[in-house]
Design a protein around this motif. Structure first.
Motif, PDB file in Angstrom:
ATOM      1  N   ASP A  52       2.335   5.254 -14.080  1.00 18.46           N
ATOM      2  CA  ASP A  52       1.722   6.406 -13.422  1.00 18.46           C
ATOM      3  C   ASP A  52       1.846   6.323 -11.902  1.00 18.46           C
ATOM      4  OD1 ASP A  52       0.342   8.885 -13.581  1.00 18.46           O
ATOM      5  OD2 ASP A  52      -1.461   7.865 -12.900  1.00 18.46           O
ATOM      6  N   THR A  53       1.658   5.157 -11.321  1.00 18.07           N
ATOM      7  CA  THR A  53       1.796   5.069  -9.857  1.00 18.07           C
ATOM      8  C   THR A  53       3.264   5.179  -9.444  1.00 18.07           C
ATOM      9  OG1 THR A  53       1.635   2.647 -10.042  1.00 18.07           O
ATOM     10  CG2 THR A  53      -0.345   3.831  -9.368  1.00 18.07           C
TER      11      THR A  53
ATOM     12  N   SER B 248      -0.181   1.971 -16.697  1.00 21.10           N
ATOM     13  CA  SER B 248      -0.847   2.134 -15.407  1.00 21.10           C
ATOM     14  C   SER B 248       0.168   2.167 -14.269  1.00 21.10           C
ATOM     15  CB  SER B 248      -1.857   1.005 -15.191  1.00 21.10           C
ATOM     16  OG  SER B 248      -2.524   1.183 -13.976  1.00 21.10           O
TER      17      SER B 248
ATOM     18  N   THR C 260      -7.251   0.849  -9.049  1.00 22.04           N
ATOM     19  CA  THR C 260      -6.112   1.747  -9.165  1.00 22.04           C
ATOM     20  C   THR C 260      -6.485   3.003  -9.944  1.00 22.04           C
ATOM     21  OG1 THR C 260      -4.724  -0.185  -9.174  1.00 22.04           O
ATOM     22  CG2 THR C 260      -3.696   1.849  -9.835  1.00 22.04           C
ATOM     23  N   LYS C 261      -7.180   2.800 -11.058  1.00 20.00           N
ATOM     24  CA  LYS C 261      -7.393   3.936 -11.953  1.00 20.00           C
ATOM     25  C   LYS C 261      -8.764   4.584 -11.850  1.00 20.00           C
ATOM     26  CE  LYS C 261      -4.632   5.350 -14.386  1.00 20.00           C
ATOM     27  NZ  LYS C 261      -3.622   6.324 -13.934  1.00 20.00           N
TER      28      LYS C 261
ATOM     29  N   ARG D   5      -8.831   4.193   3.246  1.00 20.77           N
ATOM     30  CA  ARG D   5      -8.528   3.447   2.019  1.00 20.77           C
ATOM     31  C   ARG D   5      -9.155   4.044   0.780  1.00 20.77           C
ATOM     32  NH1 ARG D   5      -9.245  -2.686   4.163  1.00 20.77           N
ATOM     33  NH2 ARG D   5      -8.519  -3.233   2.090  1.00 20.77           N
ATOM     34  N   ARG D   6      -9.838   5.162   0.921  1.00 24.82           N
ATOM     35  CA  ARG D   6     -10.491   5.717  -0.268  1.00 24.82           C
ATOM     36  C   ARG D   6      -9.485   6.563  -1.034  1.00 24.82           C
ATOM     37  NH1 ARG D   6     -16.342   7.783   1.067  1.00 24.82           N
ATOM     38  NH2 ARG D   6     -16.822   6.868  -0.946  1.00 24.82           N
ATOM     39  N   VAL D   7      -9.581   6.468  -2.342  1.00 23.11           N
ATOM     40  CA  VAL D   7      -8.539   7.022  -3.208  1.00 23.11           C
ATOM     41  C   VAL D   7      -8.943   8.401  -3.725  1.00 23.11           C
ATOM     42  CG1 VAL D   7      -7.138   6.592  -5.249  1.00 23.11           C
ATOM     43  CG2 VAL D   7      -7.993   4.670  -3.898  1.00 23.11           C
TER      44      VAL D   7
ATOM     45  N   GLU E 238     -13.492   0.590  -5.944  1.00 19.38           N
ATOM     46  CA  GLU E 238     -12.417   1.494  -6.331  1.00 19.38           C
ATOM     47  C   GLU E 238     -11.231   0.668  -6.792  1.00 19.38           C
ATOM     48  OE1 GLU E 238     -11.343   5.760  -5.609  1.00 19.38           O
ATOM     49  OE2 GLU E 238     -12.283   4.840  -3.883  1.00 19.38           O
TER      50      GLU E 238
ATOM     51  N   VAL F  41      -8.998  -1.936  -4.994  1.00 21.09           N
ATOM     52  CA  VAL F  41      -8.277  -1.569  -3.766  1.00 21.09           C
ATOM     53  C   VAL F  41      -9.205  -1.155  -2.632  1.00 21.09           C
ATOM     54  CG1 VAL F  41      -6.179  -0.883  -4.978  1.00 21.09           C
ATOM     55  CG2 VAL F  41      -7.961   0.816  -4.589  1.00 21.09           C
ATOM     56  N   PHE F  42     -10.459  -0.929  -2.940  1.00 23.78           N
ATOM     57  CA  PHE F  42     -11.396  -0.503  -1.904  1.00 23.78           C
ATOM     58  C   PHE F  42     -12.795  -0.891  -2.336  1.00 23.78           C
ATOM     59  CE2 PHE F  42     -14.476   2.709  -0.430  1.00 23.78           C
ATOM     60  CZ  PHE F  42     -14.284   2.655   0.926  1.00 23.78           C
TER      61      PHE F  42
ATOM     62  N   ALA G 211      -3.703   7.966  -6.348  1.00 23.37           N
ATOM     63  CA  ALA G 211      -3.748   6.527  -6.629  1.00 23.37           C
ATOM     64  C   ALA G 211      -3.414   5.774  -5.355  1.00 23.37           C
ATOM     65  CB  ALA G 211      -2.737   6.155  -7.708  1.00 23.37           C
ATOM     66  N   PRO G 212      -3.817   4.513  -5.293  1.00 26.07           N
ATOM     67  CA  PRO G 212      -3.314   3.689  -4.196  1.00 26.07           C
ATOM     68  C   PRO G 212      -1.825   3.448  -4.411  1.00 26.07           C
ATOM     69  CG  PRO G 212      -4.694   2.404  -5.696  1.00 26.07           C
ATOM     70  CD  PRO G 212      -4.709   3.808  -6.203  1.00 26.07           C
TER      71      PRO G 212
ATOM     72  N   ARG H  56     -16.233  12.348  -2.973  1.00 22.25           N
ATOM     73  CA  ARG H  56     -17.645  12.205  -3.305  1.00 22.25           C
ATOM     74  C   ARG H  56     -18.544  12.508  -2.115  1.00 22.25           C
ATOM     75  NH1 ARG H  56     -14.588   8.453  -5.533  1.00 22.25           N
ATOM     76  NH2 ARG H  56     -15.102   6.756  -4.131  1.00 22.25           N
TER      77      ARG H  56
ATOM     78  N   ASP I 130      -6.794  -3.760 -10.611  1.00 23.43           N
ATOM     79  CA  ASP I 130      -6.675  -4.135  -9.203  1.00 23.43           C
ATOM     80  C   ASP I 130      -7.670  -3.357  -8.341  1.00 23.43           C
ATOM     81  OD1 ASP I 130      -4.597  -5.770  -9.926  1.00 23.43           O
ATOM     82  OD2 ASP I 130      -3.026  -4.380  -9.313  1.00 23.43           O
TER      83      ASP I 130
ATOM     84  N   SER J  94      -1.476  -7.785 -13.399  1.00 20.79           N
ATOM     85  CA  SER J  94      -1.824  -6.893 -12.305  1.00 20.79           C
ATOM     86  C   SER J  94      -0.882  -5.684 -12.306  1.00 20.79           C
ATOM     87  CB  SER J  94      -1.709  -7.646 -10.984  1.00 20.79           C
ATOM     88  OG  SER J  94      -1.414  -6.746  -9.924  1.00 20.79           O
ATOM     89  N   GLU J  95      -1.446  -4.479 -12.342  1.00 27.94           N
ATOM     90  CA  GLU J  95      -0.596  -3.284 -12.356  1.00 27.94           C
ATOM     91  C   GLU J  95       0.183  -3.148 -11.044  1.00 27.94           C
ATOM     92  OE1 GLU J  95      -4.161  -1.470 -13.324  1.00 27.94           O
ATOM     93  OE2 GLU J  95      -4.788  -2.497 -11.526  1.00 27.94           O
ATOM     94  N   ARG J  96      -0.379  -3.699  -9.978  1.00 28.88           N
ATOM     95  CA  ARG J  96       0.309  -3.661  -8.690  1.00 28.88           C
ATOM     96  C   ARG J  96       1.578  -4.530  -8.735  1.00 28.88           C
ATOM     97  NH1 ARG J  96       0.304  -6.576  -4.164  1.00 28.88           N
ATOM     98  NH2 ARG J  96       0.758  -5.437  -2.236  1.00 28.88           N
ATOM     99  N   ASP J  97       1.452  -5.715  -9.315  1.00 27.57           N
ATOM    100  CA  ASP J  97       2.616  -6.594  -9.438  1.00 27.57           C
ATOM    101  C   ASP J  97       3.686  -5.961 -10.332  1.00 27.57           C
ATOM    102  OD1 ASP J  97       1.218  -8.335  -7.879  1.00 27.57           O
ATOM    103  OD2 ASP J  97       0.736  -9.761  -9.474  1.00 27.57           O
TER     104      ASP J  97
ATOM    105  N   ARG K 122      -1.744  -2.480 -18.996  1.00 30.79           N
ATOM    106  CA  ARG K 122      -1.143  -3.462 -18.089  1.00 30.79           C
ATOM    107  C   ARG K 122      -1.192  -4.817 -18.766  1.00 30.79           C
ATOM    108  NH1 ARG K 122      -6.276  -5.221 -15.991  1.00 30.79           N
ATOM    109  NH2 ARG K 122      -7.710  -3.484 -16.115  1.00 30.79           N
TER     110      ARG K 122
ATOM    111  N   GLU L 121     -19.604   1.027  -3.824  1.00 32.31           N
ATOM    112  CA  GLU L 121     -18.553   1.497  -4.727  1.00 32.31           C
ATOM    113  C   GLU L 121     -17.444   0.474  -4.822  1.00 32.31           C
ATOM    114  OE1 GLU L 121     -18.520   6.255  -3.684  1.00 32.31           O
ATOM    115  OE2 GLU L 121     -16.760   5.042  -3.220  1.00 32.31           O
TER     116      GLU L 121
ATOM    117  N   ARG M 185      -8.869  11.429  -6.313  1.00 28.39           N
ATOM    118  CA  ARG M 185      -8.649  11.478  -7.760  1.00 28.39           C
ATOM    119  C   ARG M 185      -8.395  12.920  -8.183  1.00 28.39           C
ATOM    120  NH1 ARG M 185      -8.112   6.036  -8.979  1.00 28.39           N
ATOM    121  NH2 ARG M 185      -9.661   4.900  -7.780  1.00 28.39           N
TER     122      ARG M 185
END
Lengths: 378, 125
Positions: free
Chosen positions: A239-240, A236, B63-64, A306-308, B61, B40-41, A329-330, A360, B38, A37-40, A34, B59, A310
Motif C-alpha cells: 500500500d505505501t 502493508s 504506518t497504518k 510528522r502527523r499522518v 501513530e 512513526v509519530f 501514510a508515512p 483530528r 512501525d 517491519s513494513e518499512r524495511d 507484514r 497519540e 488518513r
C-alpha cells in the motif's frame, strides 16, 4: 475481524505462518500484512527485491469467438485492440458511469490466429461484483466467462533485482517482455503466465501459477533472491509502495460514486471504439461536465510535519474544507507523511500555498505536489 | 516475547515501572508495539501536565493507524522521552528500554494493574 465467517486461505498460508507473518483479513482472505517491519519491506522493494503473495486477486477468464467483443461492450477500454501477449489497464463501469472496479486485462495466446482468450484480473474486494457483471453482460455474445479465482495462485517479484532473480529461474525471454505484457513460460520448472506488471512503481513480475505449484515457486524465488536481498513482503508495504507511485486503489481513489473522469482517469474511456458499451452515454455526459466545470482533482500532499493524514480527513485552506484525503501514510522513500486527496481545482496546482489537512482538529500544513511522489530511474 | 517481571501492566498495554522517589516510568509493551507496526509519530503529554489513570494523554501513530496513548496511573508528568519524539522507531526496537514514553509522579493508581504473568496471559487471549 471478519464478520462474514470463515476466511479464505491462499496456497501459501502455512508458509506465511512459518515465516512469522502478521496476518490480516483482506476482502475475506487471511493475507500477510507484514513479516517484520513494513518499512524495511518497502525499502527492500525500492532498492533490491520483494516477494508478494497476491493470490487473493480475482482472475476471470473470457474465451470464445466474441470474447473481445464482449469485453469491449462490458469495459470502457479498447480491448479488441490489445495484441496477443499484451495487457491493458482498464475499468468496468455501471450504466451510470460509476466505477465498479479497475482491472488489468491480459490477452493470452501467442499468435493472432490463436483462439481469443483473455484473463481479467479484478481487485479481491470486487472479484464477485466483476464476475457477476461480466456474466450478465455476456448475454447474447458467443463467449464464455469463467470464474478462475481458484485456478491461480499469484506471486509477485518486485524491485530492481527482480529481472536478475527471475532470469536465473527461467528461459523465457524476459528482455523481450515489455511493461504491461505477459507470456507463458516455465519458472523453476513450474508453468506460469509471466507478466511484467505490478503495483509498486518498480520493475517487476507477476507470476500466475496453479495453486499446487505456489509453495515450490515461492521457495525457488526465495532461494534465487537470497544473495541479492529479496525479502517476503506483505500488503502493508504494497500500500505505501503504490501510494508513493501515485497509483489509485479501489475504495480509496476509485468508487461507484465517481466516474473515470471524476477520478482524473478519463483517458481509459475509449469512446472511439466500435459498438456500444455499458456506461457510454453517462460517461459522455461526465466527460462534457468535466470539461465545463472541472471536478475535484486528485493531487499529492506532502507533510511538513510528522502527523499522518488518513483517508477521509478534510483538506482545508483559509478555514474552508476544499477536499478530502483518499489515502495517506508515512512515506519511507520521502521520509515524510504523504497523501492523495481530491481537492477543488483552485487549490490543485503544485505549490499552492495555505493548504492543510485537518488531523483530528489541528490544521497541519501540507504542500500540494503533482503525482506520483516517486518515479523510478530507468 | 517476555514481559519484564519488575514492571506492572495495564489492560491498555502500557507498562509501569516501580516508583523511585514516587516517580514511575511508562511505556507501551512489546505486544502493543508489534500490533501497531512501525511507529512513526508520538505525541506525548507535556511536563507539568496532570494525567488520569485510564484517560488519553497522547497519540501513537503507526504506518497504518493512530492509537490513543493512555496513562496507567494518575499523577503529574515529570519528564517525557525526547529521544522517542525524535526517533519514534525506538518504541518498536526497545519498547521496555530506550522506547519509554514519560515519567509520572504517581498520585493514585488503579487497583487492576497486572503482573507480568497476568499480562502475558491477558495479551495472549
Amino acid at each position: 475481524m471478519s464478520s462474514t465467517g470463515e476466511l479464505r486461505h491462499t496456497a501459501l498460508d502455512a508458509l506465511h505462518r512459518s515465516l512469522g507473518a502478521t496476518m490480516t483479513d483482506f476482502a475475506g482472505w487471511d493475507m500477510p500484512l507484514r513479516y517484520g517491519s513494513e518499512r524495511d519491506e518497502h525499502i527492500a522493494v525500492r532498492t533490491k527485491a520483494g516477494l508478494f503473495d497476491l493470490s487473493h486477486m480475482g482472475e476471470i477468464t473470457v474465451t470464445g469467438p466474441q470474447a473481445a467483443a464482449l469485453l469491449d461492450f462490458a469495459l470502457v477500454g479498447n480491448i479488441g485492440g490489445v495484441k496477443p501477449g499484451r495487457a491493458r489497464y482498464t475499468m468496468i463501469c455501471r450504466a451510470d458511469g460509476g466505477i465498479l472496479d479497475d482491472l488489468i486485462v491480459y490477452r493470452l495466446g501467442e499468435t493472432e490466429a490463436a483462439a481469443s482468450e483473455y484473463m481479467v484480473v479484478a481487485n479481491a474486494s470486487n472479484a464477485q461484483v466483476v464476475l457477476d457483471a461480466l456474466t450478465e453482460r455476456a448475454a447474447g455474445f458467443d463467449a464464455e466467462v469463467r470464474d478462475d479465482r481458484d485456478a491461480y495462485a499469484l506471486l509477485a517479484v518486485q524491485g530492481p533485482q527482480s529481472p536478475g532473480i527471475l532470469k536465473s529461474l527461467t528461459d523465457a525471454d524476459l528482455d523481450g517482455l515489455k511493461y504491461y505484457a505477459g507470456l507463458p513460460g516455465t519458472v523453476a520448472g513450474v508453468p506460469a503466465l509471466i507478466a511484467r506488471t505490478g503495483y509498486t512503481g518498480e520493475d517487476g513480475f507477476e507470476l500466475f501459477v496453479k495453486p499446487e505449484h505456489a509453495v515450490e515457486l515461492w521457495q525457488a524465488l526465495t532461494k534465487a533472491g537470497e544473495g541479492v536481498g529479496l525479502v517476503p513482503c506483505g500488503l502493508s508495504c504494497r500500500d505505501t509502495l503504490r501510494l508513493e507511485a501515485g497509483m489509485p486503489l479501489y475504495g480509496h481513489e476509485l468508487s461507484t460514486s465517481l466516474t473515470p473522469f471524476d477520478a482524473g482517469l478519463g483517458r481509459v474511456v475509449k469512446f472511439e471504439k466500435e459498438g456500444d458499451f455499458v456506461g457510454r452515454e453517462a460517461l459522455r455526459e461526465a466527460a462534457a461536465r468535466a470539461e465545463q466545470q472541472p471536478p475535484r482533482v486528485l493531487v499529492g500532499l506532502v507533510a511538513e510535519g510528522r502527523r499522518v493524514p488518513r483517508a477521509g480527513y478534510a483538506v482545508v485552506a483559509g478555514g474552508e474544507v476544499i477536499g478530502e484525503v483518499t489515502s495517506g501514510a508515512p512515506s519511507p522513500t520521502l521520509g515524510k507523511p504523504i497523501a492523495m486527496a481530491y481537492v477543488d481545482p483552485a487549490h490543485a496546482a503544485p505549490g499552492t500555498s495555505g493548504v492543510g489537512v485537518d488531523i483530528r482538529g489541528s490544521h497541519e500544513p501540507y504542500e500540494v505536489v503533482a503525482l506520483p511522489f516517486y518515479k523510478r530511474q530507468k | 516475547m517476555s514481559n519484564p517481571t519488575a514492571l506492572r501492566y495495564s489492560k491498555e498495554h502500557e507498562w509501569l515501572s516501580a516508583a523511585e522517589d514516587g516517580v514511575s516510568t511508562v511505556g507501551i509493551t512489546e505486544h502493543a508495539a508489534n500490533a501497531l507496526g512501525d511507529v512513526v509519530f508520538v505525541q506525548l503529554p507535556e511536563v507539568g501536565d496532570s494525567v488520569s489513570a485510564g484517560e488519553t494523554c497522547g497519540e501513537l501513530e503507526s504506518t497504518k493507524s493512530v492509537s490513543d496513548l493512555y496513562s496507567p496511573v494518575s499523577g503529574e508528568i515529570t519528564e517525557v522521552n525526547e529521544d522517542v519524539v525524535n526517533d519514534p522507531s525506538l518504541v518498536n526496537s526497545a519498547p521496555f528500554e530506550g522506547g519509554w514514553l514519560f515519567k509520572v509522579r504517581v498520585s493514585e493508581e488503579p487497583g487492576d494493574l497486572l503482573s507480568a504473568d497476568e499480562y502475558t496471559a491477558f495479551s495472549a487471549g
